[in-house]
Design an enzyme around this catalytic site. Structure first.
Site, PDB file in Angstrom:
ATOM      1  N   LYS A 159       7.111 104.507 124.406  1.00  0.00           N
ATOM      2  CA  LYS A 159       6.384 105.525 123.622  1.00  0.00           C
ATOM      3  C   LYS A 159       5.228 106.209 124.363  1.00  0.00           C
ATOM      4  O   LYS A 159       4.195 106.495 123.773  1.00  0.00           O
ATOM      5  CB  LYS A 159       5.844 104.906 122.323  1.00  0.00           C
ATOM      6  CG  LYS A 159       6.915 104.375 121.394  1.00  0.00           C
ATOM      7  CD  LYS A 159       6.339 103.700 120.172  1.00  0.00           C
ATOM      8  CE  LYS A 159       5.807 102.324 120.483  1.00  0.00           C
ATOM      9  NZ  LYS A 159       5.617 101.488 119.300  1.00  0.00           N
ATOM     10  N   ASP A 195       5.241  95.620 114.832  1.00  0.00           N
ATOM     11  CA  ASP A 195       5.071  96.360 113.563  1.00  0.00           C
ATOM     12  C   ASP A 195       6.236  96.160 112.595  1.00  0.00           C
ATOM     13  O   ASP A 195       6.057  96.213 111.374  1.00  0.00           O
ATOM     14  CB  ASP A 195       4.824  97.862 113.814  1.00  0.00           C
ATOM     15  CG  ASP A 195       5.830  98.515 114.756  1.00  0.00           C
ATOM     16  OD1 ASP A 195       6.712  97.805 115.271  1.00  0.00           O
ATOM     17  OD2 ASP A 195       5.725  99.732 114.979  1.00  0.00           O
TER      18      ASP A 195
END
Ligand code: BGC
Length: 451
Positions: A159, A195
């Site tokens: 990312k 997450d």
């Protein structure tokens, strides 16, 4: 919807973005194969979908209590949170978002962890917590090989992060070192989690049927509750029947399993990325790349004179720049009511493509957006259906979070309609929007560990 119209000029161009069920079933089959390879000791090292053991084995009961700190790194924002679990499935959350500059995202690891520790200290000071000793859950949303609940070695950055000196290191240790260097806060890091695990935990806090946590945000990933006997790499305490497995499914496709559906745009995005050859499935789905896929298709359509035929070099200047078509534009364009085109017209004019885009041009652009976002949702549906079928309980709730899922007006609909076709008919499922998985989920993991 407009995708069914046959008069679209861009119809041929978009054909390869429309996946039929035979292609999706093939992806299901390949995904299950990779998942099983990840779980199996002998094949784990070569598997695309690593299925990392998280060591989280107790789902919350809803009766947890206590105050916990949480850190959330790896989504759109970096956040520091104070979570008060109040039993009866309730929690109170105070949080603050801090910027992570491009320079920090790609600068030395020590600088990143010093910044995190500084934000933590600032927050604790503001909340008047400097005298307290609190437990902290660290939501670190990158692929980590965990060795227990408080040790996680970063396998690779994703990312757009790329801080030297962190890969192959235990990130809990790096965080503890940074806290120690400051010397002004007293914290025990009691758990590191992904997450997706936070999402599963926060949904399970309210709904005991939640067996899967998915993120469709800047990145894309899922975790699920697996039987310990199926996790050959499990080396924790014996006796507990289940463990959450972090699939790291964003890496699916790295050995070529998705080559049969990858488009030219997928390939050029991968080539231009910070991590070529990696996170292939994620690059076809997540928010970091969706706008860029649309941008490349638009350029192709313009080049073929299917759109804005009078658009010259000058007008193309903005669109020619990487990332100029933001992922949120895809959501905004699909939000327009058919025949209205307010958002679409604004975006196309702001990009300088046309002073007055026509309704037909808007319809074409929206069609492109729909094909790209629908493909993403269908690809997620594939992996989710595979997981639900593999878990094989009568009913599974899938906890979902992430900016794409939250902000795109139809992602949920696209995903659910396809899952209905792919999940075995004897199993029912539902999708549940997670409420602050990275905060509440981190506190719940911390609570189940220390409680
Ligand atoms: C990371 C995962 C994370 C996902 C969603 C991916 O790039 O590898 O660990 O769960 O993004 O944030």
């Amino acid at each position: 919807m407009s995708t069914t119209k046959t008069t679209r000029k861009c119809r041929n161009l978009m054909e390869e973005f429309i996946l039929d069920n035979s292609q999706l079933l093939e992806i299901n089959r390949r995904f299950l194969n990779e998942l099983n390879r990840g779980l199996c000791k002998r094949t784990h090292d070569q598997a695309d979908v690593k299925c990392f053991v998280t060591y989280v084995q107790d789902l919350p009961t809803g009766e947890e209590i206590g105050r916990y700190m949480a850190l959330d790194l790896g989504g759109t924002n970096f956040r520091v949170l104070l979570v008060t679990l109040k039993a009866h499935h309730e929690a109170d959350i105070k949080s603050k978002t801090y910027a992570i500059s491009q320079e920090i995202m790609t600068g030395p690891g020590v600088q990143l962890f010093d910044h995190i520790a500084e934000c933590l200290a600032t927050f604790m000071k503001e909340q008047d917590l400097l005298e307290d000793h609190l437990h902290l859950g660290f939501t670190f949303s990158f692929p980590c090989k965990q060795v227990g609940l408080t040790k996680g070695y970063l396998i690779r950055w994703t990312k757009g992060f790329n801080c030297p000196g962190v890969e192959n290191e235990d990130v809990v240790e790096l965080l503890k070192d940074a806290i120690k260097r400051r010397g002004d806060i007293s914290i025990s890091v009691v758990a590191i989690l992904n997450d997706t695990t936070g999402t599963l935990m926060s949904c399970a806090h309210r709904n005991k049927n939640c067996h899967i946590g998915v993120i469709i945000g800047t990145g894309c990933n899922a975790c699920y509750l697996e039987r310990v006997e199926n996790v050959e790499l499990y080396d924790g305490q014996p006796g507990k029947p289940y463990v959450i497995v972090n699939a790291e499914m964003g890496a699916f496709g790295e050995s070529g399993s998705l080559d049969f559906i990858r488009t030219d745009e997928d390939k050029s995005i991968d080539r231009a990325s910070m991590n070529p050859g990696k996170q292939i499935y994620e690059k076809m789905i997540s928010g970091m790349y969706m706008g860029e896929i649309v941008r490349l298709v638009l350029l192709k359509a313009i080049d073929k004179k299917l759109l804005f035929p009078n658009c010259g070099k000058q007008q193309l200047q903005r669109l020619a720049m990487s990332d100029s078509f933001e992922t949120r534009f895809v959501s905004e364009i699909e939000e327009d009511k058919e025949g209205d085109w307010t958002n679409c017209k604004r975006i196309l004019t702001d990009l300088g493509l046309s002073k007055q885009p026509t309704n037909d041009e808007c319809a074409e652009v929206r069609y492109i957006c729909e094909c790209v976002s629908r493909r993403a949702a269908h690809l997620v549906a594939c992996s989710q259906a595979t997981m639900i079928n593999k878990i094989n309980e009568g009913h599974s709730t899938v906890g979902v979070d992430g900016t794409v899922y939250r902000l795109h007006p139809k992602f949920n609909e696209y995903m659910e309609e396809k899952m209905k076709e792919l999940v075995n008919p004897n199993i029912s499922f539902d999708l549940m929007l997670s409420e602050d998985g990275s905060g509440r989920g981190a506190a719940l993991v911390a609570a189940t560990v220390t409680g």
